[in-house]
Design an enzyme around this catalytic site. Structure first.
Site, PDB file in Angstrom:
ATOM      1  N   LEU A   1       0.750  -1.149   0.091  1.00  0.00           N
ATOM      2  CA  LEU A   1       0.236   0.696  -0.177  1.00  0.00           C
ATOM      3  C   LEU A   1       0.895   0.974  -0.069  1.00  0.00           C
ATOM      4  O   LEU A   1       1.861   2.014   0.582  1.00  0.00           O
ATOM      5  CB  LEU A   1      -0.937  -0.456   1.864  1.00  0.00           C
ATOM      6  CG  LEU A   1      -2.425  -0.705   1.755  1.00  0.00           C
ATOM      7  CD1 LEU A   1      -2.710  -1.352   2.211  1.00  0.00           C
ATOM      8  CD2 LEU A   1      -2.843  -1.344  -0.183  1.00  0.00           C
ATOM      9  N   HIS A   2       0.321   2.150  -0.733  1.00  0.00           N
ATOM     10  CA  HIS A   2       0.995   3.578  -0.124  1.00  0.00           C
ATOM     11  C   HIS A   2      -0.387   4.996  -0.550  1.00  0.00           C
ATOM     12  O   HIS A   2      -1.310   4.232  -0.357  1.00  0.00           O
ATOM     13  CB  HIS A   2       1.907   3.860  -2.370  1.00  0.00           C
ATOM     14  CG  HIS A   2       0.739   3.380  -3.361  1.00  0.00           C
ATOM     15  ND1 HIS A   2      -0.277   4.355  -3.532  1.00  0.00           N
ATOM     16  CD2 HIS A   2       0.907   2.455  -4.377  1.00  0.00           C
ATOM     17  CE1 HIS A   2      -0.241   3.031  -4.867  1.00  0.00           C
ATOM     18  NE2 HIS A   2      -0.348   2.391  -5.359  1.00  0.00           N
TER      19      HIS A   2
ATOM     20  N   GLY B   1      -1.348   6.379  -2.686  1.00  0.00           N
ATOM     21  CA  GLY B   1      -2.913   6.372  -3.801  1.00  0.00           C
ATOM     22  C   GLY B   1      -3.678   5.511  -3.180  1.00  0.00           C
ATOM     23  O   GLY B   1      -5.408   5.425  -2.927  1.00  0.00           O
ATOM     24  N   HIS B   2      -3.483   4.396  -2.449  1.00  0.00           N
ATOM     25  CA  HIS B   2      -4.549   3.142  -1.491  1.00  0.00           C
ATOM     26  C   HIS B   2      -5.081   4.017  -0.795  1.00  0.00           C
ATOM     27  O   HIS B   2      -6.189   3.585   0.055  1.00  0.00           O
ATOM     28  CB  HIS B   2      -3.955   1.949  -1.344  1.00  0.00           C
ATOM     29  CG  HIS B   2      -2.943   1.113  -2.736  1.00  0.00           C
ATOM     30  ND1 HIS B   2      -1.651   1.130  -2.137  1.00  0.00           N
ATOM     31  CD2 HIS B   2      -3.878   0.218  -3.210  1.00  0.00           C
ATOM     32  CE1 HIS B   2      -1.702  -0.114  -2.633  1.00  0.00           C
ATOM     33  NE2 HIS B   2      -3.057  -0.534  -4.443  1.00  0.00           N
TER      34      HIS B   2
ATOM     35  N   SER C   1       2.345  -0.055  -6.824  1.00  0.00           N
ATOM     36  CA  SER C   1       3.037  -0.691  -5.962  1.00  0.00           C
ATOM     37  C   SER C   1       4.452  -1.141  -7.036  1.00  0.00           C
ATOM     38  O   SER C   1       5.561  -1.731  -6.465  1.00  0.00           O
ATOM     39  CB  SER C   1       2.136  -2.189  -5.599  1.00  0.00           C
ATOM     40  OG  SER C   1       1.174  -1.560  -5.333  1.00  0.00           O
TER      41      SER C   1
HETATM   42  P1  AMP Z   1      -4.170  -2.521  -6.696  1.00  0.00           P
HETATM   43  O1  AMP Z   1      -3.235  -2.130  -5.445  1.00  0.00           O
HETATM   44  O2  AMP Z   1      -2.781  -2.048  -7.664  1.00  0.00           O
HETATM   45  O3  AMP Z   1      -4.906  -3.237  -7.428  1.00  0.00           O
HETATM   46  O4  AMP Z   1      -4.864  -1.041  -6.608  1.00  0.00           O
HETATM   47  C1  AMP Z   1      -5.919  -0.717  -5.581  1.00  0.00           C
HETATM   48  C2  AMP Z   1      -6.908   0.260  -6.134  1.00  0.00           C
HETATM   49  O5  AMP Z   1      -5.401   1.381  -5.840  1.00  0.00           O
HETATM   50  C3  AMP Z   1      -7.177   0.377  -7.523  1.00  0.00           C
HETATM   51  O6  AMP Z   1      -8.420   0.796  -7.640  1.00  0.00           O
HETATM   52  C4  AMP Z   1      -6.049   1.302  -8.207  1.00  0.00           C
HETATM   53  O7  AMP Z   1      -6.480   2.261  -8.720  1.00  0.00           O
HETATM   54  C5  AMP Z   1      -6.094   2.109  -6.965  1.00  0.00           C
HETATM   55  N1  AMP Z   1      -4.222   2.972  -7.306  1.00  0.00           N
HETATM   56  C6  AMP Z   1      -3.250   3.024  -7.572  1.00  0.00           C
HETATM   57  N2  AMP Z   1      -2.808   3.686  -7.245  1.00  0.00           N
HETATM   58  C7  AMP Z   1      -3.072   4.332  -7.255  1.00  0.00           C
HETATM   59  C8  AMP Z   1      -2.709   6.122  -7.345  1.00  0.00           C
HETATM   60  N3  AMP Z   1      -1.670   6.189  -7.662  1.00  0.00           N
HETATM   61  N4  AMP Z   1      -3.408   7.009  -7.133  1.00  0.00           N
HETATM   62  C9  AMP Z   1      -5.255   6.450  -6.599  1.00  0.00           C
HETATM   63  N5  AMP Z   1      -5.490   5.696  -7.097  1.00  0.00           N
HETATM   64  C10 AMP Z   1      -4.381   4.602  -6.754  1.00  0.00           C
END
Ligand code: AMP
Length: 281
Positions: A33-34, A36-37, A186
């Protein structure tokens, strides 16, 4: 923050959260997680009484030769981040809990899955649609939050929720970026220092291309220039750079309605995706 690893347990925990009439927002993630999440969690807290986050590195959305095995798994740190962000419940099931032996159902969305990542990652969106449909049935959220970072994925989920009559409001959340403009991901953890420096060419190229198109350059010419810029910056391959309708994702040749410029490109071994809005003046 509560933690559930079994389906029975998560259903019970959600039932307890709802007992007083509270609403639930779901934030599906694959962990690592970062911010964005965490921005999805923050938005979830604004729209609902409780946020349930899931962490599941979903094997069915990774293709042959993709990074399922090496995908970063940092659950302990993720738990601390979710806890501080005010998440009420973490759903972190095992692979067997989600796909017990004999699992044989898959959801396939047509139309919005065609082209873009649908072409470069065959089967990817079937895996995404299936796991998200399962998460919706497991948690029964009132709201579900997805990042615009994965713009085609957001369109696929909206389509699926509408088509299958899921009683959930899908909310898209703007992309969170590093100071230089690189979208948080990620997968940025895979980048060497040098690749990280040059990766900023991706958002730069998108920004310049969008400005050129709004300024009257043809879409085709602007995209040729963008690809050249990426190769010059050291990107090894460009899976696509395309202008699509912001809502239907239909290809756009001339800008007349709100559109989205989407790209996927590889630097070293890392595949990065990004997109930005392009609106007529
Ligand atoms: P993931 O863990 O990559 O499957 O992402 C989980 C959720 O976080 C998905 O809805 C992504 O679109 C969202 N997400 C990933 N990176 C970002 C970001 N930089 N800004 C906003 N949401 C993000």
């Amino acid at each position: 923050m509560q933690l559930a690893r079994r389906l029975m347990a998560v259903r019970e925990a959600v039932r307890d959260l709802r007992a007083d009439g509270s609403t639930i927002a779901l934030v599906p993630t694959m962990g690592a997680l970062h911010y964005g999440h965490l921005s999805l969690v923050a938005r979830g807290r604004e729209v609902a009484d409780h946020v349930v986050a899931s962490i599941f590195v979903n094997p069915t959305q990774f293709g042959e030769g993709e990074d399922f095995d090496s995908y970063p798994r940092t659950e302990e740190a993720d738990r601390a981040k979710l806890e501080s962000a005010g998440c009420a419940l973490l759903w972190a099931p095992s692979r067997e809990e989600v796909y017990p032996a004999g699992h044989s159902t898959s959801i396939s969305v047509s139309g919005v899955t065609e082209g873009l990542c649908g072409d470069s990652r065959p089967g990817h969106f079937d895996g995404v649609a299936t796991v998200v449909a399962k998460l919706f049935n497991q948690i029964l959220p009132d709201y579900a939050l997805f990042g615009e970072k994965d713009y085609q994925q957001l369109a696929v989920i909206r389509r699926m929720a509408r088509d299958l009559d899921f009683q959930v409001e899908i909310i898209g959340v703007p992309t969170i970026r590093e100071a230089d403009g690189l979208a948080l991901s990620s997968r940025n953890a895979y980048l060497s220092d040098d690749e990280r420096k040059h990766a900023v060419a991706l958002p730069d190229a998108l920004g310049e291309t969008a400005a050129a198109i709004v300024g009257g350059e043809t879409v085709a010419d602007a995209i040729i220039a963008a690809k050249a810029k990426l190769f010059e910056a050291g990107f090894a391959t460009v899976d696509y750079i395309e202008l699509r309708d912001a809502e239907t994702l239909a290809p756009v040749e001339t800008l007349e309605r709100p559109a989205r410029l989407l790209a996927a490109a590889r630097i070293g071994k890392t595949r990065l995706i990004d997109n930005i809005a392009v609106e007529p003046r």
